[in-house]
Structures are given as C-alpha cells and as structure tokens.
Write a protein that holds these residues in place. Sequence first.
Motif, PDB file in Angstrom:
ATOM      1  N   PHE A   1       1.838   8.653   5.522  1.00  0.00           N
ATOM      2  CA  PHE A   1       2.590   9.896   5.318  1.00  0.00           C
ATOM      3  C   PHE A   1       1.875  11.060   5.987  1.00  0.00           C
ATOM      4  CE2 PHE A   1       3.278   7.184   1.584  1.00  0.00           C
ATOM      5  CZ  PHE A   1       4.652   7.069   1.602  1.00  0.00           C
ATOM      6  N   GLU A   2       2.650  11.882   6.688  1.00  0.00           N
ATOM      7  CA  GLU A   2       2.076  13.031   7.378  1.00  0.00           C
ATOM      8  C   GLU A   2       1.865  14.229   6.460  1.00  0.00           C
ATOM      9  OE1 GLU A   2       4.217  14.048  10.904  1.00  0.00           O
ATOM     10  OE2 GLU A   2       4.176  11.992  11.657  1.00  0.00           O
TER      11      GLU A   2
ATOM     12  N   GLU B   1       6.678  14.578   2.856  1.00  0.00           N
ATOM     13  CA  GLU B   1       7.111  13.249   3.290  1.00  0.00           C
ATOM     14  C   GLU B   1       6.936  12.238   2.149  1.00  0.00           C
ATOM     15  OE1 GLU B   1       5.804  10.147   6.680  1.00  0.00           O
ATOM     16  OE2 GLU B   1       6.060  12.224   7.374  1.00  0.00           O
ATOM     17  N   VAL B   2       5.855  12.385   1.386  1.00  0.00           N
ATOM     18  CA  VAL B   2       5.649  11.522   0.212  1.00  0.00           C
ATOM     19  C   VAL B   2       6.756  11.787  -0.802  1.00  0.00           C
ATOM     20  CG1 VAL B   2       4.085  10.850  -1.657  1.00  0.00           C
ATOM     21  CG2 VAL B   2       3.139  11.513   0.565  1.00  0.00           C
ATOM     22  N   TYR B   3       7.045  13.067  -1.022  1.00  0.00           N
ATOM     23  CA  TYR B   3       8.106  13.459  -1.961  1.00  0.00           C
ATOM     24  C   TYR B   3       9.447  12.843  -1.542  1.00  0.00           C
ATOM     25  CZ  TYR B   3      11.375  16.450  -4.507  1.00  0.00           C
ATOM     26  OH  TYR B   3      12.394  16.915  -5.291  1.00  0.00           O
ATOM     27  N   SER B   4       9.742  12.900  -0.255  1.00  0.00           N
ATOM     28  CA  SER B   4      10.983  12.292   0.248  1.00  0.00           C
ATOM     29  C   SER B   4      11.002  10.795  -0.036  1.00  0.00           C
ATOM     30  CB  SER B   4      11.135  12.530   1.749  1.00  0.00           C
ATOM     31  OG  SER B   4      11.371  13.884   2.013  1.00  0.00           O
ATOM     32  N   ALA B   5       9.852  10.141   0.116  1.00  0.00           N
ATOM     33  CA  ALA B   5       9.762   8.699  -0.158  1.00  0.00           C
ATOM     34  C   ALA B   5       9.989   8.409  -1.639  1.00  0.00           C
ATOM     35  CB  ALA B   5       8.406   8.155   0.296  1.00  0.00           C
TER      36      ALA B   5
ATOM     37  N   THR C   1       0.842  -1.199   0.000  1.00  0.00           N
ATOM     38  CA  THR C   1       0.000   0.000   0.000  1.00  0.00           C
ATOM     39  C   THR C   1       0.875   1.246   0.000  1.00  0.00           C
ATOM     40  OG1 THR C   1      -1.766  -1.156   1.179  1.00  0.00           O
ATOM     41  CG2 THR C   1      -1.818   1.245   1.245  1.00  0.00           C
ATOM     42  N   ARG C   2       1.874   1.260   0.859  1.00  0.00           N
ATOM     43  CA  ARG C   2       2.782   2.410   0.921  1.00  0.00           C
ATOM     44  C   ARG C   2       3.499   2.594  -0.410  1.00  0.00           C
ATOM     45  NH1 ARG C   2       7.837   4.357   1.933  1.00  0.00           N
ATOM     46  NH2 ARG C   2       8.016   5.986   3.519  1.00  0.00           N
ATOM     47  N   GLN C   3       4.000   1.494  -0.984  1.00  0.00           N
ATOM     48  CA  GLN C   3       4.715   1.583  -2.262  1.00  0.00           C
ATOM     49  C   GLN C   3       3.786   2.058  -3.372  1.00  0.00           C
ATOM     50  OE1 GLN C   3       8.074   1.364  -2.694  1.00  0.00           O
ATOM     51  NE2 GLN C   3       7.561   2.161  -4.713  1.00  0.00           N
ATOM     52  N   ASN C   4       2.523   1.638  -3.318  1.00  0.00           N
ATOM     53  CA  ASN C   4       1.552   2.103  -4.307  1.00  0.00           C
ATOM     54  C   ASN C   4       1.392   3.625  -4.222  1.00  0.00           C
ATOM     55  OD1 ASN C   4      -0.530   1.783  -6.349  1.00  0.00           O
ATOM     56  ND2 ASN C   4      -1.964   2.246  -4.702  1.00  0.00           N
TER      57      ASN C   4
ATOM     58  N   ARG D   1      -7.510   9.197   4.609  1.00  0.00           N
ATOM     59  CA  ARG D   1      -7.126   8.659   5.920  1.00  0.00           C
ATOM     60  C   ARG D   1      -6.061   7.582   5.769  1.00  0.00           C
ATOM     61  NH1 ARG D   1     -12.669   7.887   9.288  1.00  0.00           N
ATOM     62  NH2 ARG D   1     -11.362   7.648  11.127  1.00  0.00           N
ATOM     63  N   THR D   2      -6.238   6.747   4.756  1.00  0.00           N
ATOM     64  CA  THR D   2      -5.246   5.690   4.523  1.00  0.00           C
ATOM     65  C   THR D   2      -3.907   6.312   4.142  1.00  0.00           C
ATOM     66  OG1 THR D   2      -7.025   4.244   3.752  1.00  0.00           O
ATOM     67  CG2 THR D   2      -4.767   3.571   3.238  1.00  0.00           C
ATOM     68  N   LEU D   3      -3.948   7.306   3.275  1.00  0.00           N
ATOM     69  CA  LEU D   3      -2.702   7.987   2.877  1.00  0.00           C
ATOM     70  C   LEU D   3      -2.014   8.598   4.097  1.00  0.00           C
ATOM     71  CD1 LEU D   3      -0.701   9.068   0.772  1.00  0.00           C
ATOM     72  CD2 LEU D   3      -2.290  10.975   0.364  1.00  0.00           C
ATOM     73  N   TYR D   4      -2.794   9.258   4.951  1.00  0.00           N
ATOM     74  CA  TYR D   4      -2.210   9.893   6.136  1.00  0.00           C
ATOM     75  C   TYR D   4      -1.745   8.869   7.177  1.00  0.00           C
ATOM     76  CZ  TYR D   4      -3.070  14.699   4.738  1.00  0.00           C
ATOM     77  OH  TYR D   4      -3.010  15.906   4.085  1.00  0.00           O
ATOM     78  N   THR D   5      -2.153   7.632   7.043  1.00  0.00           N
ATOM     79  CA  THR D   5      -1.634   6.575   7.902  1.00  0.00           C
ATOM     80  C   THR D   5      -0.151   6.347   7.611  1.00  0.00           C
ATOM     81  OG1 THR D   5      -3.778   5.474   7.965  1.00  0.00           O
ATOM     82  CG2 THR D   5      -1.867   4.116   8.505  1.00  0.00           C
TER      83      THR D   5
END
Length: 196
Positions: free
Chosen positions: A46-47, A51-55, A6-9, A40-44
């Motif tokens: 990444f804050e 933070e998403v950009y860093s990932a 999910t995170r990688q997606n 809500r799932t996204l914020y689970t």
Amino acid sequence: MSVSKTRQNFVDVARQLFAKNGLENTTMNDIARASGKGRRTLYTYFESKEEVYSAVIEYELERLSDKLDEVSEMRMRPQDKIIELIYTHLNMIKETVVRNGNLRAEFFRNIWMVEKVRKNFDEDEIELFRKVYAAGKASGEFDIDNIDLVAAITHYCIKGLEVPYIYGRLGRGITDISTRPMVARFVYGALGKLRT
C-alpha cells in the motif's frame, strides 16, 4: 506467509485499528507495528493509509457481495428473492457499520472515497437484480418493460435507505419482521403483479 495472506493481514489489522481509533488517528506505523511487520513491507502493498482504507472498504463490500450471491442462488420465487436481497443488503450494511465502530464515522465523512471503491459492487448488485427480474418476467411473475432500469432503481432505492436503516430511523418500533409485508406489497405492486 504468502503475498495475498500478508496483504489480507494488513487489511484485517487496519480495519480493527480504524474501528478502534478512527482513520485520522491511525498511522501507517500503527498498522505495520500491529501487524508484526515492518513499514517497508506495508509500503510494498500500500502506498498510503487511504489506499489501506480503500482496501478495508473493498473487503467489507466483498463480504456483502458474497452474502448477496448466496441469496441469489437460493431456490425461491423471484418475487421472494427480491425481498430477501433487499433485507440482506440492509442488514449486512448495518452489521458492517456497527462491527467497525469508529470506522462508521469515517464511512460517512469519506463518502466520495467510499463511492469510488463501491462502484464495482454497485454494478454487480444491479446485475444481480437484473437477473432476478428477468427470471420473474420470464415466469410471468413480473410485468416489467425495462428490466435494466428497474434493477438500477431498486439498487439506488436500497442504497438510499442505508443510513436511515443503520440509525433505526425508518420508524419507531418498526422491526424487519413487521416491515416485510409492507415492503413486499410496495415492491410487488411496483413490479406489476400482486403476490399470489
């Protein structure tokens, strides 16, 4: 879908959105919607968008690191391996920037954020060069007094060439093939041995 998938997606979708629209024009809502997940799932995972950009940057650096690890495992003389590592680094950085479209502008605009994310990659690459230089010194191919210093200098020299290499500013009409002999002479001379 597992936690890591999910995170990688989210990272994959965000990379595509950042590449298409840029960081500034992409929202957390856009990422959630394009991922088929709720905010809500996204914020689970990444804050913030940063933070998403860093990932995304981390993921791209992992791809580069994996490719450099492949080169480091190749059976070749240390002096040839150094040249292959240099060109692999530059070509993978260029391919990453080109592949990410609008993200390329953000990459250079947010250099401090990129540098923060890149710290571990830089340390790993310096260690990779250190191992190759140590092997070359042990086999008598290199005459190096301070392997750690030479590894760090090599890394930062390559890093300094990234932007000119990406934009094709290293010389008109110069190709990877035509530069390899020049780069090899320069590197081998700096390492205290001429290629044999």
